[in-house]
Motif scaffolding. Structure first.
Motif, PDB file in Angstrom:
ATOM      1  N   LEU A  40      -1.170   8.084  13.372  1.00 24.81           N
ATOM      2  CA  LEU A  40      -2.516   8.620  13.232  1.00 24.81           C
ATOM      3  C   LEU A  40      -3.398   7.668  12.428  1.00 24.81           C
ATOM      4  O   LEU A  40      -2.909   6.993  11.513  1.00 24.81           O
ATOM      5  CB  LEU A  40      -2.474   9.988  12.545  1.00 24.81           C
ATOM      6  CG  LEU A  40      -1.842  11.117  13.344  1.00 24.81           C
ATOM      7  CD1 LEU A  40      -1.614  12.333  12.453  1.00 24.81           C
ATOM      8  CD2 LEU A  40      -2.705  11.471  14.543  1.00 24.81           C
ATOM      9  N   PRO A  41      -4.710   7.634  12.718  1.00 25.79           N
ATOM     10  CA  PRO A  41      -5.604   6.746  11.978  1.00 25.79           C
ATOM     11  C   PRO A  41      -5.685   7.124  10.499  1.00 25.79           C
ATOM     12  O   PRO A  41      -5.878   8.290  10.162  1.00 25.79           O
ATOM     13  CB  PRO A  41      -6.953   6.926  12.674  1.00 25.79           C
ATOM     14  CG  PRO A  41      -6.854   8.213  13.416  1.00 25.79           C
ATOM     15  CD  PRO A  41      -5.403   8.418  13.732  1.00 25.79           C
ATOM     16  N   GLY A  42      -5.499   6.140   9.641  1.00 26.07           N
ATOM     17  CA  GLY A  42      -5.569   6.370   8.204  1.00 26.07           C
ATOM     18  C   GLY A  42      -4.281   6.888   7.593  1.00 26.07           C
ATOM     19  O   GLY A  42      -4.197   7.107   6.394  1.00 26.07           O
ATOM     20  N   ILE A  43      -3.262   7.101   8.418  1.00 28.83           N
ATOM     21  CA  ILE A  43      -1.976   7.601   7.944  1.00 28.83           C
ATOM     22  C   ILE A  43      -0.936   6.533   8.256  1.00 28.83           C
ATOM     23  O   ILE A  43      -0.690   6.229   9.398  1.00 28.83           O
ATOM     24  CB  ILE A  43      -1.567   8.920   8.649  1.00 28.83           C
ATOM     25  CG1 ILE A  43      -2.656   9.979   8.538  1.00 28.83           C
ATOM     26  CG2 ILE A  43      -0.235   9.419   8.116  1.00 28.83           C
ATOM     27  CD1 ILE A  43      -2.946  10.480   7.159  1.00 28.83           C
ATOM     28  N   GLY A  44      -0.338   5.990   7.248  1.00 29.57           N
ATOM     29  CA  GLY A  44       0.743   5.031   7.452  1.00 29.57           C
ATOM     30  C   GLY A  44       2.073   5.699   7.170  1.00 29.57           C
ATOM     31  O   GLY A  44       2.165   6.933   7.041  1.00 29.57           O
ATOM     32  N   VAL A  70      -2.270  16.507  -0.057  1.00 31.50           N
ATOM     33  CA  VAL A  70      -1.390  15.346  -0.119  1.00 31.50           C
ATOM     34  C   VAL A  70      -2.145  14.216  -0.816  1.00 31.50           C
ATOM     35  O   VAL A  70      -3.279  13.898  -0.447  1.00 31.50           O
ATOM     36  CB  VAL A  70      -0.966  14.895   1.298  1.00 31.50           C
ATOM     37  CG1 VAL A  70      -0.128  13.625   1.245  1.00 31.50           C
ATOM     38  CG2 VAL A  70      -0.223  16.012   2.007  1.00 31.50           C
ATOM     39  N   ASP A  71      -1.534  13.618  -1.851  1.00 33.23           N
ATOM     40  CA  ASP A  71      -2.163  12.507  -2.564  1.00 33.23           C
ATOM     41  C   ASP A  71      -2.529  11.387  -1.610  1.00 33.23           C
ATOM     42  O   ASP A  71      -1.728  10.994  -0.754  1.00 33.23           O
ATOM     43  CB  ASP A  71      -1.221  11.945  -3.637  1.00 33.23           C
ATOM     44  CG  ASP A  71      -1.093  12.865  -4.847  1.00 33.23           C
ATOM     45  OD1 ASP A  71      -1.969  13.722  -5.042  1.00 33.23           O
ATOM     46  OD2 ASP A  71      -0.098  12.710  -5.588  1.00 33.23           O
ATOM     47  N   GLY A  72      -3.763  10.895  -1.746  1.00 28.54           N
ATOM     48  CA  GLY A  72      -4.218   9.788  -0.922  1.00 28.54           C
ATOM     49  C   GLY A  72      -4.907  10.197   0.358  1.00 28.54           C
ATOM     50  O   GLY A  72      -5.403   9.348   1.095  1.00 28.54           O
ATOM     51  N   ILE A  73      -4.952  11.493   0.648  1.00 30.76           N
ATOM     52  CA  ILE A  73      -5.655  11.973   1.837  1.00 30.76           C
ATOM     53  C   ILE A  73      -6.868  12.766   1.380  1.00 30.76           C
ATOM     54  O   ILE A  73      -6.749  13.777   0.693  1.00 30.76           O
ATOM     55  CB  ILE A  73      -4.750  12.843   2.736  1.00 30.76           C
ATOM     56  CG1 ILE A  73      -3.564  12.023   3.227  1.00 30.76           C
ATOM     57  CG2 ILE A  73      -5.554  13.403   3.905  1.00 30.76           C
ATOM     58  CD1 ILE A  73      -2.603  12.764   4.113  1.00 30.76           C
ATOM     59  N   GLY A  74      -8.040  12.264   1.760  1.00 19.76           N
ATOM     60  CA  GLY A  74      -9.292  12.913   1.383  1.00 19.76           C
ATOM     61  C   GLY A  74     -10.043  13.436   2.586  1.00 19.76           C
ATOM     62  O   GLY A  74      -9.557  13.409   3.724  1.00 19.76           O
ATOM     63  N   GLU A  75     -11.250  13.889   2.327  1.00 14.29           N
ATOM     64  CA  GLU A  75     -12.076  14.478   3.377  1.00 14.29           C
ATOM     65  C   GLU A  75     -12.386  13.487   4.497  1.00 14.29           C
ATOM     66  O   GLU A  75     -12.434  13.868   5.673  1.00 14.29           O
ATOM     67  CB  GLU A  75     -13.384  15.003   2.773  1.00 14.29           C
ATOM     68  CG  GLU A  75     -13.201  16.164   1.820  1.00 14.29           C
ATOM     69  CD  GLU A  75     -12.613  17.394   2.502  1.00 14.29           C
ATOM     70  OE1 GLU A  75     -12.920  17.636   3.692  1.00 14.29           O
ATOM     71  OE2 GLU A  75     -11.847  18.111   1.856  1.00 14.29           O
ATOM     72  N   THR A  76     -12.577  12.208   4.158  1.00 11.31           N
ATOM     73  CA  THR A  76     -12.874  11.213   5.187  1.00 11.31           C
ATOM     74  C   THR A  76     -11.708  11.060   6.150  1.00 11.31           C
ATOM     75  O   THR A  76     -11.894  11.024   7.373  1.00 11.31           O
ATOM     76  CB  THR A  76     -13.213   9.854   4.545  1.00 11.31           C
ATOM     77  OG1 THR A  76     -14.326  10.025   3.669  1.00 11.31           O
ATOM     78  CG2 THR A  76     -13.550   8.811   5.594  1.00 11.31           C
ATOM     79  N   THR A  77     -10.504  10.984   5.610  1.00 12.29           N
ATOM     80  CA  THR A  77      -9.317  10.872   6.463  1.00 12.29           C
ATOM     81  C   THR A  77      -9.182  12.096   7.343  1.00 12.29           C
ATOM     82  O   THR A  77      -8.919  11.973   8.550  1.00 12.29           O
ATOM     83  CB  THR A  77      -8.048  10.688   5.614  1.00 12.29           C
ATOM     84  OG1 THR A  77      -8.189   9.521   4.802  1.00 12.29           O
ATOM     85  CG2 THR A  77      -6.818  10.556   6.472  1.00 12.29           C
ATOM     86  N   SER A  82      -9.829  14.673  13.172  1.00  8.57           N
ATOM     87  CA  SER A  82     -10.239  15.905  13.859  1.00  8.57           C
ATOM     88  C   SER A  82      -9.928  15.910  15.355  1.00  8.57           C
ATOM     89  O   SER A  82      -9.634  16.970  15.912  1.00  8.57           O
ATOM     90  CB  SER A  82     -11.726  16.179  13.637  1.00  8.57           C
ATOM     91  OG  SER A  82     -12.509  15.155  14.224  1.00  8.57           O
ATOM     92  N   GLU A  83      -9.978  14.764  16.010  1.00 13.22           N
ATOM     93  CA  GLU A  83      -9.672  14.732  17.446  1.00 13.22           C
ATOM     94  C   GLU A  83      -8.280  14.231  17.746  1.00 13.22           C
ATOM     95  O   GLU A  83      -7.835  14.285  18.880  1.00 13.22           O
ATOM     96  CB  GLU A  83     -10.708  13.849  18.163  1.00 13.22           C
ATOM     97  CG  GLU A  83     -12.103  14.450  18.130  1.00 13.22           C
ATOM     98  CD  GLU A  83     -13.106  13.627  18.908  1.00 13.22           C
ATOM     99  OE1 GLU A  83     -12.694  12.790  19.721  1.00 13.22           O
ATOM    100  OE2 GLU A  83     -14.304  13.821  18.671  1.00 13.22           O
ATOM    101  N   LYS A  84      -7.580  13.755  16.726  1.00 17.19           N
ATOM    102  CA  LYS A  84      -6.247  13.177  16.928  1.00 17.19           C
ATOM    103  C   LYS A  84      -5.121  14.088  16.470  1.00 17.19           C
ATOM    104  O   LYS A  84      -3.981  13.871  16.804  1.00 17.19           O
ATOM    105  CB  LYS A  84      -6.128  11.849  16.169  1.00 17.19           C
ATOM    106  CG  LYS A  84      -7.148  10.806  16.555  1.00 17.19           C
ATOM    107  CD  LYS A  84      -6.829  10.208  17.877  1.00 17.19           C
ATOM    108  CE  LYS A  84      -7.820   9.086  18.181  1.00 17.19           C
ATOM    109  NZ  LYS A  84      -7.619   8.546  19.484  1.00 17.19           N
ATOM    110  N   ALA A  85      -5.460  15.103  15.661  1.00 18.59           N
ATOM    111  CA  ALA A  85      -4.419  15.980  15.096  1.00 18.59           C
ATOM    112  C   ALA A  85      -4.760  17.439  15.383  1.00 18.59           C
ATOM    113  O   ALA A  85      -5.912  17.804  15.526  1.00 18.59           O
ATOM    114  CB  ALA A  85      -4.300  15.734  13.603  1.00 18.59           C
ATOM    115  N   THR A  86      -3.723  18.228  15.424  1.00 21.50           N
ATOM    116  CA  THR A  86      -3.870  19.662  15.650  1.00 21.50           C
ATOM    117  C   THR A  86      -2.808  20.383  14.829  1.00 21.50           C
ATOM    118  O   THR A  86      -1.976  19.764  14.183  1.00 21.50           O
ATOM    119  CB  THR A  86      -3.722  19.993  17.157  1.00 21.50           C
ATOM    120  OG1 THR A  86      -4.038  21.364  17.356  1.00 21.50           O
ATOM    121  CG2 THR A  86      -2.331  19.688  17.658  1.00 21.50           C
ATOM    122  N   LEU A  87      -2.856  21.716  14.860  1.00 21.46           N
ATOM    123  CA  LEU A  87      -1.873  22.508  14.102  1.00 21.46           C
ATOM    124  C   LEU A  87      -0.857  23.095  15.043  1.00 21.46           C
ATOM    125  O   LEU A  87      -1.045  23.520  16.086  1.00 21.46           O
ATOM    126  CB  LEU A  87      -2.573  23.630  13.339  1.00 21.46           C
ATOM    127  CG  LEU A  87      -3.619  23.143  12.349  1.00 21.46           C
ATOM    128  CD1 LEU A  87      -4.378  24.327  11.785  1.00 21.46           C
ATOM    129  CD2 LEU A  87      -2.977  22.373  11.221  1.00 21.46           C
TER     130      LEU A  87
END
Length: 87
Positions: A40-44, A70-77, A82-87
């Motif tokens: 996912l973008p922004g997630i390594g 989760v530490d290191g994940i903010g609102e921008t991430t 929003s279009e790449k992840a779901t629940l």
């Protein structure tokens, strides 16, 4: 013989293209593995492991915004997911 070669080439190219098509589907953050989350973008790899650890410790995410716990994940991430992840 020509048809057999065409069929073999078609099969080869179909299977090599399969991962490309699979990436278009949104990733379920409540079920995905570390390896899948890391795409996912922004997630390594480190954040992906942190997501799985948090999910195991605190339960499934009710919304994408819950990823901010989760530490290191903010609102921008989260907004980038929003279009790449779901629940």
């Amino acid at each position: 013989m020509k048809t057999l070669i065409h069929a073999a080439l078609f099969s080869l190219f179909s299977f090599t293209a399969l991962p490309v098509f699979a990436q278009d589907a949104p990733v379920n953050i409540n079920e995905a593995s570390v390896e899948t989350l890391a795409t996912l973008p922004g997630i390594g790899a480190v954040k992906a492991q942190a997501i799985v650890d948090d999910r195991e410790a605190n339960g499934d995410y009710a919304s994408l915004e819950d990823l901010t716990r989760v530490d290191g994940i903010g609102e921008t991430t989260v907004s980038n997911l929003s279009e790449k992840a779901t629940l």
